[in-house]
Scaffold this active site. Structure first.
Site, PDB file in Angstrom:
ATOM      1  N   ASP A 238      -0.076   5.052   0.775  1.00 36.95           N
ATOM      2  CA  ASP A 238      -0.308   6.112   1.757  1.00 36.95           C
ATOM      3  C   ASP A 238      -0.387   5.559   3.179  1.00 36.95           C
ATOM      4  O   ASP A 238      -1.207   4.684   3.480  1.00 36.95           O
ATOM      5  CB  ASP A 238      -1.607   6.852   1.422  1.00 36.95           C
ATOM      6  CG  ASP A 238      -1.569   7.406   0.004  1.00 36.95           C
ATOM      7  OD1 ASP A 238      -0.703   8.249  -0.261  1.00 36.95           O
ATOM      8  OD2 ASP A 238      -2.389   6.976  -0.829  1.00 36.95           O
TER       9      ASP A 238
ATOM     10  N   ASP B 276       0.876  -1.162   0.000  1.00 40.21           N
ATOM     11  CA  ASP B 276       0.000   0.000   0.000  1.00 40.21           C
ATOM     12  C   ASP B 276       0.923   1.224   0.000  1.00 40.21           C
ATOM     13  O   ASP B 276       2.088   1.127   0.418  1.00 40.21           O
ATOM     14  CB  ASP B 276      -0.890  -0.025   1.235  1.00 40.21           C
ATOM     15  CG  ASP B 276      -1.666   1.268   1.413  1.00 40.21           C
ATOM     16  OD1 ASP B 276      -2.426   1.625   0.496  1.00 40.21           O
ATOM     17  OD2 ASP B 276      -1.485   1.925   2.449  1.00 40.21           O
TER      18      ASP B 276
ATOM     19  N   ASP C  20      -1.478  -0.457   6.092  1.00 39.69           N
ATOM     20  CA  ASP C  20      -1.629   0.310   7.329  1.00 39.69           C
ATOM     21  C   ASP C  20      -3.073   0.457   7.761  1.00 39.69           C
ATOM     22  O   ASP C  20      -3.341   0.940   8.856  1.00 39.69           O
ATOM     23  CB  ASP C  20      -1.033   1.710   7.154  1.00 39.69           C
ATOM     24  CG  ASP C  20      -1.916   2.589   6.279  1.00 39.69           C
ATOM     25  OD1 ASP C  20      -2.421   3.615   6.786  1.00 39.69           O
ATOM     26  OD2 ASP C  20      -2.125   2.247   5.108  1.00 39.69           O
TER      27      ASP C  20
END
Length: 233
Positions: free
Chosen positions: A14, A12, A171
């Site tokens: 961001d 991922d 995240d």
């Protein structure tokens, strides 16, 4: 060939590779203020971490009764975010080290993100990570964003990898759910500490409750080696 059978690793972007959430928050805050919502807070923003920009804007339109079309709001938010991202976005140091370590082992890597293709390209180029991460998939390019598995499955397809051989770094809870739905192992590094107990994170093979402060490239690499599926000789 890596020492652990060269599985593919999918990142991922961001909040995982780069600390871009402050820019997303500021872009959203400015756009909402321009449309009559002056009190959008960081706590409000945290509810949208891990969700695609398009879906976020669609939810804003409904929640705040915004009159502008979703397409107009999306374009404005993306423009504002790109201005901020190009001015200041930094990669997490241990994540950069991890990417470099995997590149040295010849591990196929990709980015799978809810951000737009323009945003992904701008951030990877601005941080120099595009040297190593040349395959990227945006949620804009698939039918469904996270928590659906589409972006991860498309990343695996572009890498020529079996989903079962892929490891995802995420995240956010929707991303962890998407990795699980794709049949991929997951290293979860919660951006929002309060969300570490979310049921989606319980499916991760490795959950670092302390987020980026707990992540180290060497420990992540060692986990990959230790948990790699055995290959036929």
């Amino acid at each position: 060939m890596s020492t652990f059978g060269a599985p593919a690793v999918i990142f991922d972007l961001d909040g995982t590779l780069v600390d871009s959430e402050p820019n997303y928050y500021e872009a959203g805050r400015q756009i909402l203020a321009e449309h009559g919502v002056p009190d959008f807070t960081w706590a409000d923003h945290e509810r949208y971490v891990g969700i695609s920009t398009q879906e976020t804007v669609a939810r804003w339109k409904e929640l705040y009764g915004l009159r502008a079309p979703v397409e107009e709001l999306l374009a404005a938010k993306n423009r504002r975010y790109l201005e901020l991202a190009r001015a200041s976005t930094s990669a997490y140091p241990e994540m950069r080290t991890f990417v470099e370590l995997l590149a040295g082992e010849g591990v196929p890597m990709a980015v799978a993100s809810g951000s737009s293709p323009l945003a992904i390209d701008a951030i990877l180029a601005g941080t120099g990570l595009d040297t190593y991460l040349r395959t990227a998939v945006s949620a804009d390019e698939v039918a469904r964003g996270k928590p659906a598995p589409d972006v991860f499955l498309e990343a695996a397809r572009r890498l020529g990898a079996d989903p079962a051989d892929c490891v995802v770094l995420e995240d956010a809870a929707p991303g962890a759910a998407a990795a699980h739905a794709a049949g991929m192992r997951c290293i979860a590094i919660p951006y929002v500490a309060a969300q570490a107990d979310a049921p989606e994170f319980a499916t991760a093979g490795l959950l670092l409750r302390g987020g980026q402060a707990e992540f180290t490239a060497r420990a992540a690499y060692d986990w990959l080696v230790r948990t790699a599926p055995e290959r036929p000789r």
